[in-house]
Design a protein around this motif. Structure first.
Motif, PDB file in Angstrom:
ATOM      1  N   ILE A 104      20.036  54.009  24.432  1.00  0.00           N
ATOM      2  CA  ILE A 104      21.450  53.955  24.642  1.00  0.00           C
ATOM      3  C   ILE A 104      22.235  53.893  23.522  1.00  0.00           C
ATOM      4  O   ILE A 104      22.178  52.460  22.808  1.00  0.00           O
ATOM      5  CB  ILE A 104      21.853  53.262  25.934  1.00  0.00           C
ATOM      6  CG1 ILE A 104      21.033  53.785  27.135  1.00  0.00           C
ATOM      7  CG2 ILE A 104      23.198  53.157  25.969  1.00  0.00           C
ATOM      8  CD1 ILE A 104      21.171  52.744  28.230  1.00  0.00           C
ATOM      9  N   LEU A 105      22.941  54.425  22.966  1.00  0.00           N
ATOM     10  CA  LEU A 105      23.945  54.072  21.663  1.00  0.00           C
ATOM     11  C   LEU A 105      25.545  53.976  22.237  1.00  0.00           C
ATOM     12  O   LEU A 105      25.889  54.732  23.044  1.00  0.00           O
ATOM     13  CB  LEU A 105      23.977  55.157  20.492  1.00  0.00           C
ATOM     14  CG  LEU A 105      22.611  55.274  19.798  1.00  0.00           C
ATOM     15  CD1 LEU A 105      21.506  56.290  20.448  1.00  0.00           C
ATOM     16  CD2 LEU A 105      22.672  55.307  18.507  1.00  0.00           C
ATOM     17  N   GLU A 106      26.073  53.226  21.801  1.00  0.00           N
ATOM     18  CA  GLU A 106      27.511  52.560  22.314  1.00  0.00           C
ATOM     19  C   GLU A 106      28.384  52.555  21.233  1.00  0.00           C
ATOM     20  O   GLU A 106      28.021  51.906  20.200  1.00  0.00           O
ATOM     21  CB  GLU A 106      27.532  51.481  22.884  1.00  0.00           C
ATOM     22  CG  GLU A 106      26.474  51.198  24.192  1.00  0.00           C
ATOM     23  CD  GLU A 106      26.292  49.761  24.943  1.00  0.00           C
ATOM     24  OE1 GLU A 106      26.488  49.555  26.036  1.00  0.00           O
ATOM     25  OE2 GLU A 106      26.127  48.819  23.896  1.00  0.00           O
ATOM     26  N   VAL A 107      29.551  52.985  21.365  1.00  0.00           N
ATOM     27  CA  VAL A 107      30.442  53.071  20.477  1.00  0.00           C
ATOM     28  C   VAL A 107      32.142  52.885  21.050  1.00  0.00           C
ATOM     29  O   VAL A 107      32.246  53.374  22.260  1.00  0.00           O
ATOM     30  CB  VAL A 107      30.495  54.390  19.619  1.00  0.00           C
ATOM     31  CG1 VAL A 107      31.042  55.651  20.286  1.00  0.00           C
ATOM     32  CG2 VAL A 107      31.612  54.221  18.528  1.00  0.00           C
ATOM     33  N   SER A 108      33.003  52.245  20.257  1.00  0.00           N
ATOM     34  CA  SER A 108      34.474  51.974  20.928  1.00  0.00           C
ATOM     35  C   SER A 108      35.158  52.747  19.955  1.00  0.00           C
ATOM     36  O   SER A 108      35.273  52.375  18.644  1.00  0.00           O
ATOM     37  CB  SER A 108      34.452  50.405  21.308  1.00  0.00           C
ATOM     38  OG  SER A 108      33.874  49.931  22.054  1.00  0.00           O
ATOM     39  N   LEU A 109      36.165  53.399  20.382  1.00  0.00           N
ATOM     40  CA  LEU A 109      36.924  54.172  19.612  1.00  0.00           C
ATOM     41  C   LEU A 109      38.327  53.805  20.064  1.00  0.00           C
ATOM     42  O   LEU A 109      38.828  53.952  21.096  1.00  0.00           O
ATOM     43  CB  LEU A 109      37.067  55.905  19.822  1.00  0.00           C
ATOM     44  CG  LEU A 109      37.679  56.659  18.900  1.00  0.00           C
ATOM     45  CD1 LEU A 109      37.198  56.634  17.538  1.00  0.00           C
ATOM     46  CD2 LEU A 109      37.682  58.149  19.510  1.00  0.00           C
ATOM     47  N   SER A 110      39.380  53.638  18.958  1.00  0.00           N
ATOM     48  CA  SER A 110      40.575  52.997  19.306  1.00  0.00           C
ATOM     49  C   SER A 110      41.481  54.027  18.739  1.00  0.00           C
ATOM     50  O   SER A 110      41.424  54.624  17.704  1.00  0.00           O
ATOM     51  CB  SER A 110      40.832  51.640  18.502  1.00  0.00           C
ATOM     52  OG  SER A 110      42.653  51.379  18.403  1.00  0.00           O
ATOM     53  N   VAL A 111      42.656  54.451  19.610  1.00  0.00           N
ATOM     54  CA  VAL A 111      43.610  55.382  19.257  1.00  0.00           C
ATOM     55  C   VAL A 111      44.927  54.934  19.360  1.00  0.00           C
ATOM     56  O   VAL A 111      45.529  54.364  20.167  1.00  0.00           O
ATOM     57  CB  VAL A 111      43.367  56.745  20.096  1.00  0.00           C
ATOM     58  CG1 VAL A 111      44.674  57.686  19.727  1.00  0.00           C
ATOM     59  CG2 VAL A 111      42.179  57.286  20.235  1.00  0.00           C
ATOM     60  N   SER A 112      45.681  54.831  17.985  1.00  0.00           N
ATOM     61  CA  SER A 112      47.028  54.332  17.706  1.00  0.00           C
ATOM     62  C   SER A 112      47.914  55.209  17.602  1.00  0.00           C
ATOM     63  O   SER A 112      47.784  56.035  16.786  1.00  0.00           O
ATOM     64  CB  SER A 112      46.902  53.038  16.829  1.00  0.00           C
ATOM     65  OG  SER A 112      45.928  52.202  17.068  1.00  0.00           O
TER      66      SER A 112
END
Length: 387
Positions: A104-112
């Protein structure tokens, strides 16, 4: 009168002149938002994300908790955003799953949405890719968007490792050195087995630092205390946040060993006494599950999180000031008293030196002034004599 006439003419133009703006209008950006959920595609070496916005996107995107902010590629075309996140370059966190078998690969993406600032309209998407290995040797990938959990097999054990803000709190993200957090390990579907935490490492960048050894004991009790085994499936520890000096992004990785219960019905626990610290070699035959915590961003700044409990600062700055008045204190040890006397002596010596320096400076100024006055008077006297 000319300037008054000019001001009156300017006012008349402001009120009556069409097309003339006397007050600069405030520049405002239209409100924007993400439409629907992002589209996630899982490749063998990267994660591809596509989003659509309500209007033209003028802000920026960021992959959170990655040590290299330039590791990913982004393409913005009007109201569409495309992001390519390579696994290796961005150090995408991964953990192994036993049931079903895969990674399982996890990533967090922030959109400003603002080009310069973070605002209340910003969004953070947590995404997961599950790479499953089939029985015939081939592999398949499945994208999982936030907040759905990864696929699990209800018949097999599954374990998690989280760093929480408190024993009953939420998962931590950005922390400060010395802040109190709670490390929590929990497992499900282990039936009559007991869990034991082994071989924990703090991973920062390309370096790893062992904090729990293969026998389940802490290697540095001053920063990582011995773990508390609450029951068969839950282990925890209250820890003050620590990190490494060369990077602010870290995570913890451990092994969860599934032990059978003892004949008495109790669960085996690590023996961490100095004289008895020895790994049970027979435990290696029991199955284990690799778990890892979420990525943590450790701030180097001092942060006091509790007014009732003193925090250990990351950098101690020792300051000493000479006492202006004498304050009687309670009796202390002889060493403390001698230290106080020595400090007062140093302060007295410093004051004496300061006073002497000031007197010498004043004397030098007076002597210099006197010499200058005498020279000037002598020159005047010689001029008067010649005349």
């Amino acid at each position: 009168m000319n300037w008054r006439f000019s001001m009156l003419l300017l006012l008349l133009l402001c009120f009556d002149g069409p097309g003339i703006k006397c007050q600069e209008e405030e520049e405002t950006l239209p409100r924007n938002e993400v439409l629907g959920e992002p589209t996630v595609s899982c490749a063998a070496d990267a994660i591809y994300v596509k989003l659509r916005t309500k209007s033209t996107f003028l802000g920026h995107v960021d992959v959170k908790y990655t040590p290299d902010k330039s590791c990913f590629q982004s393409l913005v075309t009007n109201n569409q955003i495309e992001i390519l996140i390579p696994h290796e370059e961005c150090m995408v966190p991964r953990r192994r799953s036993l049931h079903p078998t895969g990674v399982i690969l996890e990533v967090s993406l922030s959109v400003s949405f603002h080009p310069e600032f973070t605002t209340v309209d910003d969004r953070i998407f947590n995404m997961q890719c599950f790479h499953q290995k089939k029985s015939n040797g081939s592999s398949s990938s499945l994208a999982i968007g936030s907040p759905q959990p990864p696929p699990t097999d209800t018949k097999g054990p599954s374990c998690s490792y989280e760093v929480l803000t408190s024993p009953e709190g939420s998962p931590a993200g950005r922390l400060a050195l010395g802040q109190n957090v709670y490390h929590s390990w929990q497992c499900q579907n282990v039936y009559e087995s007991c869990i034991m935490i082994e071989s924990c490492q703090l991973v920062g960048g390309e370096e790893t630092h062992e904090v729990i050894d293969s026998s389940g004991c802490s290697k540095h009790e001053s920063i990582m205390p011995q773990l508390e085994y609450h029951n068969r499936t839950h282990v925890g520890a209250s820890v003050k946040v620590f990190g490494v000096s060369h990077t602010s992004i870290v995570y913890f990785a451990c092994q969860v060993r599934l032990h059978p219960q003892l004949p008495t019905g109790e669960c085996p626990k690590p023996k961490c006494d100095l004289m008895r610290r020895k790994r049970d070699e027979s435990s290696s035959q029991f199955p284990s599950i690799d778990v890892r915590s979420q990525n943590l961003e450790i701030s180097q700044l001092i942060n006091v999180t509790s007014s009732t409990e003193s925090q250990i600062p990351s950098e101690s700055v020792i300051q000493h000031t000479c006492p202006d008045i004498h304050v009687e204190s309670a009796p202390a040890e002889e060493a403390s008293e001698s230290k106080l006397i020595e400090e007062k002596k140093i302060c007295a010596d410093f004051r004496s030196v300061l006073i002497v320096s000031i007197l010498l400076t004043m004397a030098l100024i007076i002597i210099t002034t006197t010499i200058v006055v005498l020279i000037v008077r002598r020159q005047k006297y010689e001029i008067a004599s010649m005349s």
